[in-house]
Design a protein around this motif. Structure first.
Motif, short mmCIF file in Angstrom:
data_model
loop_
_atom_site.label_atom_id
_atom_site.label_comp_id
_atom_site.label_asym_id
_atom_site.label_seq_id
_atom_site.Cartn_x
_atom_site.Cartn_y
_atom_site.Cartn_z
N ILE A 23 0.84 -1.20 0.00
CA ILE A 23 0.00 0.00 0.00
C ILE A 23 0.88 1.24 0.00
CG2 ILE A 23 -1.62 1.34 1.41
CD1 ILE A 23 -2.83 -1.38 2.26
N ASN A 24 1.92 1.23 0.83
CA ASN A 24 2.85 2.37 0.87
C ASN A 24 3.55 2.55 -0.47
OD1 ASN A 24 2.26 3.09 3.46
ND2 ASN A 24 4.02 2.06 4.37
N ALA A 25 3.90 1.44 -1.11
CA ALA A 25 4.57 1.53 -2.40
C ALA A 25 3.66 2.20 -3.43
CB ALA A 25 5.00 0.15 -2.88
N VAL A 26 2.37 1.91 -3.35
CA VAL A 26 1.43 2.57 -4.26
C VAL A 26 1.28 4.03 -3.88
CG1 VAL A 26 -0.99 2.64 -4.95
CG2 VAL A 26 0.19 0.45 -4.81
N ASN A 27 1.17 4.31 -2.59
CA ASN A 27 1.01 5.69 -2.13
C ASN A 27 2.24 6.54 -2.38
OD1 ASN A 27 -1.53 5.10 -1.23
ND2 ASN A 27 -0.92 4.80 0.89
N PHE A 28 3.41 5.93 -2.33
CA PHE A 28 4.65 6.68 -2.45
C PHE A 28 5.34 6.43 -3.79
CE2 PHE A 28 4.27 6.07 2.20
CZ PHE A 28 4.11 7.39 2.53
N HIS A 29 4.56 6.16 -4.80
CA HIS A 29 5.13 5.92 -6.12
C HIS A 29 5.44 7.25 -6.79
CE1 HIS A 29 6.01 3.80 -9.78
NE2 HIS A 29 5.20 4.60 -10.43
N ARG A 30 6.61 7.36 -7.31
CA ARG A 30 7.05 8.59 -7.97
C ARG A 30 6.74 8.53 -9.45
NH1 ARG A 30 10.93 11.35 -10.49
NH2 ARG A 30 12.61 9.92 -10.92
N ASP A 31 6.27 9.63 -9.98
CA ASP A 31 6.01 9.73 -11.41
C ASP A 31 7.34 9.80 -12.16
OD1 ASP A 31 5.05 10.09 -13.92
OD2 ASP A 31 4.20 12.09 -13.56
N LEU A 32 7.67 8.73 -12.87
CA LEU A 32 8.96 8.65 -13.56
C LEU A 32 8.99 9.47 -14.85
CD1 LEU A 32 9.75 4.88 -12.99
CD2 LEU A 32 10.64 6.85 -11.75
N ASN A 33 7.84 10.00 -15.27
CA ASN A 33 7.81 10.83 -16.47
C ASN A 33 8.38 12.22 -16.20
OD1 ASN A 33 6.64 8.80 -17.99
ND2 ASN A 33 4.58 9.39 -17.35
N LYS A 34 8.37 12.63 -14.94
CA LYS A 34 8.92 13.94 -14.57
C LYS A 34 10.42 13.83 -14.34
CE LYS A 34 4.81 15.63 -12.31
NZ LYS A 34 4.21 16.09 -11.09
N PRO A 35 11.16 14.84 -14.71
CA PRO A 35 12.60 14.84 -14.40
C PRO A 35 12.80 14.85 -12.88
CG PRO A 35 12.08 16.54 -15.99
CD PRO A 35 10.78 15.99 -15.53
N PHE A 36 13.89 14.25 -12.46
CA PHE A 36 14.18 14.11 -11.03
C PHE A 36 14.18 15.47 -10.32
CE2 PHE A 36 17.40 13.48 -7.57
CZ PHE A 36 16.61 12.67 -6.77
N ILE A 37 14.80 16.46 -10.91
CA ILE A 37 14.90 17.77 -10.26
C ILE A 37 13.52 18.42 -10.10
CG2 ILE A 37 15.39 19.08 -12.34
CD1 ILE A 37 17.36 20.71 -10.49
N SER A 38 12.64 18.22 -11.08
CA SER A 38 11.27 18.75 -10.98
C SER A 38 10.51 18.07 -9.86
CB SER A 38 10.52 18.55 -12.29
OG SER A 38 11.16 19.20 -13.34
N LEU A 64 12.04 10.68 1.80
CA LEU A 64 12.63 10.57 0.46
C LEU A 64 13.44 9.28 0.35
CD1 LEU A 64 13.94 14.15 -0.38
CD2 LEU A 64 11.88 13.03 -1.24
N GLU A 65 14.22 9.02 1.36
CA GLU A 65 15.09 7.84 1.32
C GLU A 65 14.30 6.56 1.56
OE1 GLU A 65 19.62 7.30 2.38
OE2 GLU A 65 18.42 7.72 4.14
N VAL A 66 13.39 6.59 2.52
CA VAL A 66 12.66 5.37 2.89
C VAL A 66 11.58 5.02 1.87
CG1 VAL A 66 11.13 4.37 4.64
CG2 VAL A 66 13.13 5.68 5.34
N VAL A 102 15.29 7.49 -2.75
CA VAL A 102 16.23 8.56 -3.11
C VAL A 102 17.43 8.42 -2.18
CG1 VAL A 102 16.61 11.04 -3.16
CG2 VAL A 102 14.43 10.10 -3.92
N LYS A 103 18.61 8.38 -2.76
CA LYS A 103 19.83 8.24 -1.96
C LYS A 103 20.36 9.62 -1.58
CE LYS A 103 24.50 6.42 -2.12
NZ LYS A 103 25.55 5.88 -2.97
N ILE A 104 20.59 9.80 -0.30
CA ILE A 104 21.21 11.05 0.18
C ILE A 104 22.70 10.74 0.30
CG2 ILE A 104 21.24 12.74 2.05
CD1 ILE A 104 18.32 11.78 2.65
N SER A 105 23.44 11.16 -0.72
CA SER A 105 24.84 10.74 -0.79
C SER A 105 25.78 11.65 -0.01
CB SER A 105 25.30 10.62 -2.24
OG SER A 105 25.16 11.86 -2.89
N GLU A 106 25.48 12.93 0.05
CA GLU A 106 26.34 13.86 0.80
C GLU A 106 25.47 14.85 1.56
OE1 GLU A 106 29.46 15.83 -1.38
OE2 GLU A 106 29.62 14.14 -2.77
N GLU A 150 18.94 9.81 -7.50
CA GLU A 150 17.80 8.94 -7.81
C GLU A 150 18.29 7.50 -7.90
OE1 GLU A 150 14.19 8.77 -11.04
OE2 GLU A 150 16.09 9.66 -11.65
N ASN A 151 17.71 6.61 -7.12
CA ASN A 151 18.03 5.18 -7.18
C ASN A 151 16.96 4.48 -8.01
OD1 ASN A 151 20.37 4.94 -5.74
ND2 ASN A 151 19.38 4.39 -3.83
#
Length: 161
Positions: free
Chosen positions: A68-83, A128-130, A134-138, A159-160
């Motif tokens: 359920i969380n995966a559906v709720n927290f699904h990111r629209d991959l058509n949008k650029p990551f920065i947007s 974002l990470e969970v 999204v990886k927080i690298s620095e 973006e992972n």
């Protein structure tokens, strides 16, 4: 059998009682004890399997929640990551604290925050990470006002997939 008939009555009684005791001992060692040990083992295995089943049931419920969380927290991959990151900042009303947003490539963005409350920044980064992978690298954080929890931060998000 002739040797048995030649024995005295006391000796015959002794052999009869002895054979009964030996029979009982053999029954105990070769039949009763293995059966009771097997029953105890099977009973223990049954309880362990019941515990495993309960754990699997709770894991199933957790997995359903994650789906359920995966559906709720699904990111629209058509949008650029920065947007998409900009949208997430706007949802949490953090855009006013971003002084610089520089894309490193299509999957990496470096954000610079000024005078942001550290707790609000952490509350924004954790999901974002969970949830969105999204990886927080620095992260470079400098405390500017300890009493209010204000800080300046420079964060690299990747973006992972």
């Amino acid at each position: 059998m002739q040797w048995f008939n030649s024995l005295s009555s006391q000796e015959k009684k002794l052999i009869k009682f002895g054979s009964i005791i030996v029979t009982i001992a053999l029954f105990w060692v070769f039949i009763y004890q293995p059966i009771t040990q097997s029953i105890e083992l099977k009973s223990k295995q049954k309880y362990e399997l019941q515990d495993q089943y309960k754990q699997m049931q709770s894991s199933r419920k957790m997995l359903e929640k994650q789906k359920i969380n995966a559906v709720n927290f699904h990111r629209d991959l058509n949008k650029p990551f920065i947007s998409w990151i900009d949208e997430q900042l706007a949802k949490k009303q953090l855009t006013q604290f971003v002084t610089r947003s520089e894309p490193k490539d299509n999957k990496t963005v470096i954000l610079t925050f000024e005078s942001i409350v550290f707790d609000e920044l952490a509350k924004w980064m954790q999901p974002l990470e969970v949830n969105y992978n999204v990886k927080i690298s620095e992260v470079d954080i400098h405390l500017t006002d300890r009493s209010n929890g204000l800080c300046n931060a420079r964060i690299t998000l990747e973006e992972n997939k």
